[in-house]
Design an enzyme around this catalytic site. Structure first.
Site, PDB file in Angstrom:
ATOM      1  N   HIS A 172       0.837  -1.222   0.000  1.00 57.54           N
ATOM      2  CA  HIS A 172       0.000   0.000   0.000  1.00 57.54           C
ATOM      3  C   HIS A 172       0.865   1.264   0.000  1.00 57.54           C
ATOM      4  CE1 HIS A 172      -3.872  -2.098   0.855  1.00 57.54           C
ATOM      5  NE2 HIS A 172      -3.078  -2.954   1.454  1.00 57.54           N
ATOM      6  N   ASN A 225     -10.231  -3.024   2.418  1.00 59.43           N
ATOM      7  CA  ASN A 225      -9.933  -2.981   0.990  1.00 59.43           C
ATOM      8  C   ASN A 225     -11.233  -2.792   0.215  1.00 59.43           C
ATOM      9  OD1 ASN A 225      -7.153  -3.376   1.134  1.00 59.43           O
ATOM     10  ND2 ASN A 225      -7.275  -5.577   0.817  1.00 59.43           N
ATOM     11  N   HIS A 265      -3.833   1.103  12.223  1.00 59.28           N
ATOM     12  CA  HIS A 265      -3.565  -0.104  13.016  1.00 59.28           C
ATOM     13  C   HIS A 265      -4.901  -0.722  13.429  1.00 59.28           C
ATOM     14  CE1 HIS A 265      -2.241  -2.896  15.891  1.00 59.28           C
ATOM     15  NE2 HIS A 265      -2.095  -2.117  16.944  1.00 59.28           N
TER      16      HIS A 265
HETATM   17 FE1  HDD Z   1      -2.488  -4.779   5.417  1.00 56.62          FE
HETATM   18  C1  HDD Z   1      -1.098  -1.712   5.119  1.00 56.62           C
HETATM   19  C2  HDD Z   1      -5.467  -3.564   4.219  1.00 56.62           C
HETATM   20  C3  HDD Z   1      -3.781  -7.972   5.365  1.00 56.62           C
HETATM   21  C4  HDD Z   1       0.253  -5.883   6.982  1.00 56.62           C
HETATM   22  N1  HDD Z   1      -3.154  -2.993   4.780  1.00 56.62           N
HETATM   23  C5  HDD Z   1      -2.427  -1.840   4.743  1.00 56.62           C
HETATM   24  C6  HDD Z   1      -3.236  -0.768   4.263  1.00 56.62           C
HETATM   25  C7  HDD Z   1      -4.473  -1.288   4.007  1.00 56.62           C
HETATM   26  C8  HDD Z   1      -4.409  -2.687   4.335  1.00 56.62           C
HETATM   27  C9  HDD Z   1      -5.679  -0.544   3.483  1.00 56.62           C
HETATM   28  C10 HDD Z   1      -2.771   0.660   4.032  1.00 56.62           C
HETATM   29  C11 HDD Z   1      -3.026   1.532   5.208  1.00 56.62           C
HETATM   30  C12 HDD Z   1      -2.624   2.950   4.872  1.00 56.62           C
HETATM   31  O1  HDD Z   1      -3.271   3.540   4.000  1.00 56.62           O
HETATM   32  O2  HDD Z   1      -1.672   3.426   5.467  1.00 56.62           O
HETATM   33  N2  HDD Z   1      -4.233  -5.609   4.822  1.00 56.62           N
HETATM   34  C13 HDD Z   1      -5.362  -4.929   4.454  1.00 56.62           C
HETATM   35  C14 HDD Z   1      -6.469  -5.846   4.362  1.00 56.62           C
HETATM   36  C15 HDD Z   1      -5.989  -7.090   4.661  1.00 56.62           C
HETATM   37  C16 HDD Z   1      -4.587  -6.941   4.972  1.00 56.62           C
HETATM   38  C17 HDD Z   1      -7.891  -5.457   3.992  1.00 56.62           C
HETATM   39  C18 HDD Z   1      -6.716  -8.393   4.740  1.00 56.62           C
HETATM   40  C19 HDD Z   1      -7.938  -8.520   5.082  1.00 56.62           C
HETATM   41  N3  HDD Z   1      -1.863  -6.591   6.018  1.00 56.62           N
HETATM   42  C20 HDD Z   1      -2.555  -7.781   5.952  1.00 56.62           C
HETATM   43  C21 HDD Z   1      -1.803  -8.815   6.624  1.00 56.62           C
HETATM   44  C22 HDD Z   1      -0.663  -8.223   7.101  1.00 56.62           C
HETATM   45  C23 HDD Z   1      -0.726  -6.839   6.700  1.00 56.62           C
HETATM   46  C24 HDD Z   1      -2.249 -10.255   6.773  1.00 56.62           C
HETATM   47  C25 HDD Z   1       0.480  -8.799   7.859  1.00 56.62           C
HETATM   48  C26 HDD Z   1       0.490  -9.873   8.565  1.00 56.62           C
HETATM   49  N4  HDD Z   1      -0.706  -3.962   5.871  1.00 56.62           N
HETATM   50  C27 HDD Z   1       0.258  -4.594   6.578  1.00 56.62           C
HETATM   51  C28 HDD Z   1       1.411  -3.697   6.948  1.00 56.62           C
HETATM   52  C29 HDD Z   1       0.983  -2.340   6.336  1.00 56.62           C
HETATM   53  C30 HDD Z   1      -0.354  -2.673   5.703  1.00 56.62           C
HETATM   54  C31 HDD Z   1       2.749  -4.229   6.536  1.00 56.62           C
HETATM   55  C32 HDD Z   1       1.958  -1.646   5.415  1.00 56.62           C
HETATM   56  C33 HDD Z   1       1.990  -0.213   5.851  1.00 56.62           C
HETATM   57  C34 HDD Z   1       1.191  -0.161   7.042  1.00 56.62           C
HETATM   58  O3  HDD Z   1       0.732  -1.394   7.361  1.00 56.62           O
HETATM   59  O4  HDD Z   1       0.978   0.830   7.721  1.00 56.62           O
HETATM   60  O5  HDD Z   1       1.539  -3.602   8.332  1.00 56.62           O
END
Ligand code: HDD
Length: 682
Positions: A76, A149, A340
Site C-alpha cells: 500500500h 480494501n 492499526h
Molecule cells: Fe495490510 C497496510 C489492508 C492484510 C500488513 N493494509 C495496509 C493498508 C491497508 C491494508 C488498506 C494501508 C493503510 C494505509 O493507507 O496506510 N491488509 C489490508 C487488508 C488485509 C490486509 C484489507 C486483509 C484482510 N496486512 C494484511 C496482513 C498483514 C498486513 C495479513 C500482515 C500480517 N498492511 C500490513 C502492513 C501495512 C499494511 C505491513 C503496510 C503499511 C502499514 O501497514 O501501515 O503492516
C-alpha cells in the site's frame, strides 16, 4: 477527574491548526530561527575557493535534504487521502457500546487513505490491484481504525503467509520487474500452490480491480469483527462502505493507457472532486450475525476468503461518511498517517480470524520502522482528538512534556494515577470469549473449501463482466513464462468453472482442463456491478470545440450538464479563449496534445475545424477511442454529417442533436449509463 472528551466535526481540523505554518511573506531562517542573509551561495574561502565546513546553514540545508525520505509502506505504498466526517443514521446501542455508533447527532472527524497494494510509491494509480480503503475515526473514545480494501475477501487465511504472498506479487527479486503488476511467474506460482487464493483472484481478475475512481468503489472491513453492547452481549459483524455514486470501473485498455498518460488519474480525480465541492460520500453498512448462527452460514466466518452473501445476511445501512477536505500537505498527513487494526474503541472487538490476529501485530510493528520510533502517535495526523495519559516516556522524537516525577503504576506519589478506567468509566474491556484448545499449527477443516464462493462470484457476473474476467486471466497468464505454472492455474480454476477455464486455456498456451467443474449453482446479484447506482454526478465530458461554435446552443447544453453535476472539460486547437457565435466565449483547458479520450467519461463533439485537417483527424481518433471504450458520445447538429461519414450515427450510446432539448436529455441519460456494452467491438 475525566478529561474533556467532547468531539465535533471540526475537532481534528482545530487540532491540526496549531501545527500549520504559512511561510509566505516571511523571512528565510534556519531551523534555529536565525534569519539567513544568503541562500544561493555557500560560504567559501575566496570567490573561487573551497566551501568551508563552518557553513552551518549549508550543512543544515543539505543534511535535512539528505534525510527527507522515510521507507515507503511495504505494501500500500501508493496512496491518496482526504479528511471528512462520519454521521450516524441509526443508534446502534442494541449492538455496541461504541459512542460514535450511538449518537446520531455526533459528527465524527475521519481521515481516509486509499491506496493500491502492489506498486511502489511512484507507480501508476490504475494498475490492476485491490485498493486499500483505510479509515481513521477520531472519536471521543480515542481513534478507531477500519483498515479495509475494496474487495470483501483476501488471498490467504493465515497472516503467517502474508510475507510469502507479498514476495510473490512484488517485482521479482533478480531484476525488480514488473512494477505494480501481478502478471508474472512468481505471483501465479503462488496462486496455483496456495489454492485458498481462488476467490480473491476472481475479484482481482474482475473489473473491481480497476476502479474508475476511489469515489466509486465499495470498501470492506473483510474480517468478521464483534460488536459488543452495554450488557456485554456480542454479535458478529462485517463492515461495508457503499459509495453513493455507485460502483464503476475502468476497462483494461483504458487503465493501461492511463498508466502512461496520467499515472495520477485517481489522485487527480479525488483531489479535484473535493476542490470542486463534489464531496465523495459512502454509507456505512453492517451485516450483523447472532452468535448462535456462527456455524449456520455453510462456511467458517473466521475465514477471510469468505464473504457473507448480502441476500443471506442483509447489509444494514447505519451512517454516512463525507470526504470534504483535501490535505494541506501530502507528506505530513497522507504519508505519515499510521493505521492499526488494534486501534479500537469500547464496543468493537476482534474474532479469532487468524488473518486478523496476525494483522494486529503487523501494523504497530511496521510503523516503528517506517516512522522511526515509538512516538508516531504524536505526529499530528495520528494524534487522537482526546488527550492521552499513560506512563510511557521518552523514545525518538518525543514531543509531549510530561510533568512530575512519577511515570509508573502503581504509585502513591501521584495518587496512583493515571489510573485504569472501569467499563462504566469508558475503559476498554475485551470481550470474554471462552477459548480452549491444544497448541497446534494447523488449519481448521472448516477452512478447506476454497472454490465454492469463487464459483458463486463467477455465477453472479453479467456476460460483460465474465468476458472481462476471461480477458484478465488471458492477459495475466500470457505474461507468465512458465508453461507449467500456466497449466497449474488452468487446472486450479477448472474447480471454479469450466466455462471460465475453457474460455482462456487455449489463449495462454495451456491444455483445456481434463477434470473439474463445480456443483455450485447459486449466485449473489449484489456482487455484480450491473446492479449498481448510475448517476451522472461528477462524470466528465470532453467537449471538442473550435472557433465559431454555436454559442447559444452550447451554452444551453453546458448549463444543463453542469446543473446535473456533470463536469465539462473544453478541448480545442489551443488552450485559452475560443470564440463562438453571439459573442459567447469558452476557455479551452486542453488540446489533443494534453487530453486523451481515456481521461474522460464521455465526449461531445460540438464543432469540427474548417481549416485544420489535422484537428479533424485528431477529433476522429479521440471519438474512435471513446467508442471503442463503450463511452457515450454526443454530437451537435453542426457535425451531424461528419458523424454519419464516420459511421457513428445510430450506434448505441451515440446521441446526435436534432432537437436541442431532446438531445440534452438523451445525452445526460447516456452519460449516466456510462458504458454501452452492446456495441459490436472486435
Ligand atoms: Fe495490510 C497496510 C489492508 C492484510 C500488513 N493494509 C495496509 C493498508 C491497508 C491494508 C488498506 C494501508 C493503510 C494505509 O493507507 O496506510 N491488509 C489490508 C487488508 C488485509 C490486509 C484489507 C486483509 C484482510 N496486512 C494484511 C496482513 C498483514 C498486513 C495479513 C500482515 C500480517 N498492511 C500490513 C502492513 C501495512 C499494511 C505491513 C503496510 C503499511 C502499514 O501497514 O501501515 O503492516
Amino acid at each position: 477527574m475525566d478529561d474533556e472528551r467532547k468531539v465535533n466535526e471540526n475537532s481534528k481540523n482545530e487540532q491540526l491548526e496549531s501545527f500549520r505554518v504559512d511561510d509566505e511573506g516571511k523571512f528565510l531562517t534556519t531551523n534555529q530561527g536565525l534569519k539567513v542573509s544568503e541562500d544561493e551561495f555557500s560560504l567559501k574561502a575566496g570567490e573561487r575557493g573551497p566551501t568551508l565546513l563552518e557553513d552551518f546553514h549549508f550543512r543544515e540545508k543539505i543534511t535535512h535534504f539528505d534525510h527527507e525520505r522515510i521507507p515507503e509502506r511495504v505494501v500500500h505504498a501508493r496512496g491518496f487521502a482526504a479528511h471528512g466526517v462520519f454521521e450516524l443514521y441509526e443508534d446502534m446501542k442494541d449492538f455496541t457500546r461504541a459512542k460514535f455508533l450511538q449518537d446520531t447527532a455526533a459528527k465524527t472527524p475521519v481521515f481516509v487513505r486509499f491506496s493500491t497494494v502492489n506498486g511502489a510509491r511512484g507507480s501508476s494509480d490504475t494498475a490492476r490491484d485491490a485498493r486499500g480503503f483505510a479509515t481513521k475515526f477520531y472519536t471521543e473514545e480515542g481513534n478507531y481504525d477500519l483498515v479495509g480494501n475494496n474487495i470483501p475477501v483476501f488471498f490467504i487465511q493465515d497472516a503467517i503467509k502474508f510475507p510469502d504472498l507479498v514476495h510473490s506479487f512484488k517485482p521479482e527479486p533478480d531484476n525488480d520487474i514488473p512494477q505494480a503488476s501481478t502478471a508474472h511467474d512468481t505471483f501465479w506460482d503462488f496462486v496455483a500452490n496456495n489454492q485458498e487464493s481462488a476467490h480473491m483472484i476472481m475479484w482481482i481478475m474482475s473489473d473491481r480491480a480497476i476502479p474508475r475512481s476511489f469515489r466509486m468503489m465499495e470498501g470492506f472491513g473483510v474480517h468478521t469483527f464483534r460488536l459488543v453492547n452495554d450488557q456485554g452481549k456480542a454479535h458478529f459483524v462485517k463492515f461495508h462502505w457503499k459509495p453513493l455514486l455507485g460502483v464503476h470501473s475502468l476497462i483494461w485498455d483504458e487503465s493501461h493507457t492511463l498508466a502512461g498518460i496520467d499515472p495520477d488519474f485517481h489522485r487527480n480525480d479525488l483531489w479535484h472532486a473535493i476542490e470542486n465541492g463534489f464531496y465523495p460520500e459512502y454509507e456505512l453498512g453492517v451485516q450483523i450475525l447472532d452468535e448462535k448462527d456462527e456455524f449456520n452460514l455453510g462456511f467458517d466466518i473466521l475465514d477471510a476468503t469468505k464473504l457473507w452473501p448480502e441476500e443471506v445476511v442483509p447489509v444494514q445501512i447505519i451512517g454516512k461518511m463525507t470526504l470534504n477536505r483535501n490535505v494541506d500537505n501530502f507528506f505530513t498527513e497522507t504519508e505519515q498517517v499510521a493505521f492499526h487494526l488494534g486501534n479500537v474503541v469500547p464496543g468493537i472487538d476482534f474474532t479469532n480470524d487468524p488473518l486478523l490476529q496476525g494483522r494486529l501485530f503487523s501494523y504497530l510493528d511496521t510503523q516503528l520502522i517506517r516512522l522511526g520510533g515509538p512516538n508516531f502517535h504524536e505526529i499530528p495526523i495520528n494524534r487522537p482528538v482526546v488527550p492521552f495519559h499513560n506512563n510511557q516516556r521518552e523514545g525518538y522524537h518525543r514531543q509531549t512534556i510530561n510533568l512530575g516525577k512519577v511515570s509508573y503504576h502503581r504509585n502513591s506519589l501521584a495518587g496512583n494515577t493515571p489510573k485504569p478506567a472501569s467499563p462504566a468509566e469508558g475503559g476498554y474491556e475485551t470481550y470474554q470469549e471462552k477459548v480452549e484448545g491444544r497448541k497446534i499449527r494447523a488449519r481448521s477443516d472448516s477452512f478447506n473449501d476454497h472454490f465454492s464462493q469463487a464459483t458463486l462470484f463467477w455465477n453472479s457476473m453479467s456476460p460483460t463482466e465474465k468476458k472481462h474476467i476471461v480477458d484478465a486471466f488471458s492477459f495475466e497468464l500470457s505474461n507468465v513464462k512458465s508453461e507449467s505454472v500456466r497449466q497449474q492455474v488452468v487446472d486450479m480454476f477448472a474447480n471454479v468453472s469450466l466455462e471460465l477455464t475453457n474460455s482462456f486455456a487455449q489463449f495462454v498456451g495451456a491444455n483445456p482442463p481434463t477434470s473439474g467443474g463445480s456443483n455450485v449453482t447459486q449466485s449473489s446479484p449484489a456482487l455484480s456491478m450491473e446492479h449498481t447506482i448510475n448517476s451522472p454526478k461528477t462524470l466528465t465530458v470532453a467537449v471538442i470545440v473550435t472557433e465559431g461554435f454555436n454559442g447559444p446552443n452550447l451554452k444551453y447544453v453546458l448549463n444543463r450538464l453542469t446543473a446535473e453535476g456533470i463536469m465539462p472539460k473544453i478541448i480545442s486547437e489551443k488552450i485559452g479563449v475560443v470564440e463562438g457565435t453571439n459573442g459567447i466565449t469558452l476557455k479551452a483547458e486542453y488540446t489533443f496534445l494534453t487530453a486523451k479520450s481515456v481521461q474522460f467519461d464521455s465526449v461531445y463533439l460540438v464543432s469540427a475545424s474548417n481549416d485544420s485537417q489535422k484537428f479533424n483527424q485528431q477529433a476522429a481518433n479521440f471519438i474512435d477511442q471513446a467508442y471503442a471504450h463503450y463511452k457515450p458520445i454526443g454530437a451537435s447538429a453542426g457535425v451531424k454529417n461528419w458523424m454519419q461519414t464516420n459511421n457513428l450515427a445510430g450506434k448505441p450510446g451515440v446521441v446526435i442533436e436534432d432537437d436541442m432539448v431532446q438531445f440534452t436529455n438523451d445525452f445526460i441519460t447516456a452519460i449516466s449509463k456510462q458504458r454501452f456494452w452492446k456495441r459490436n467491438i472486435i
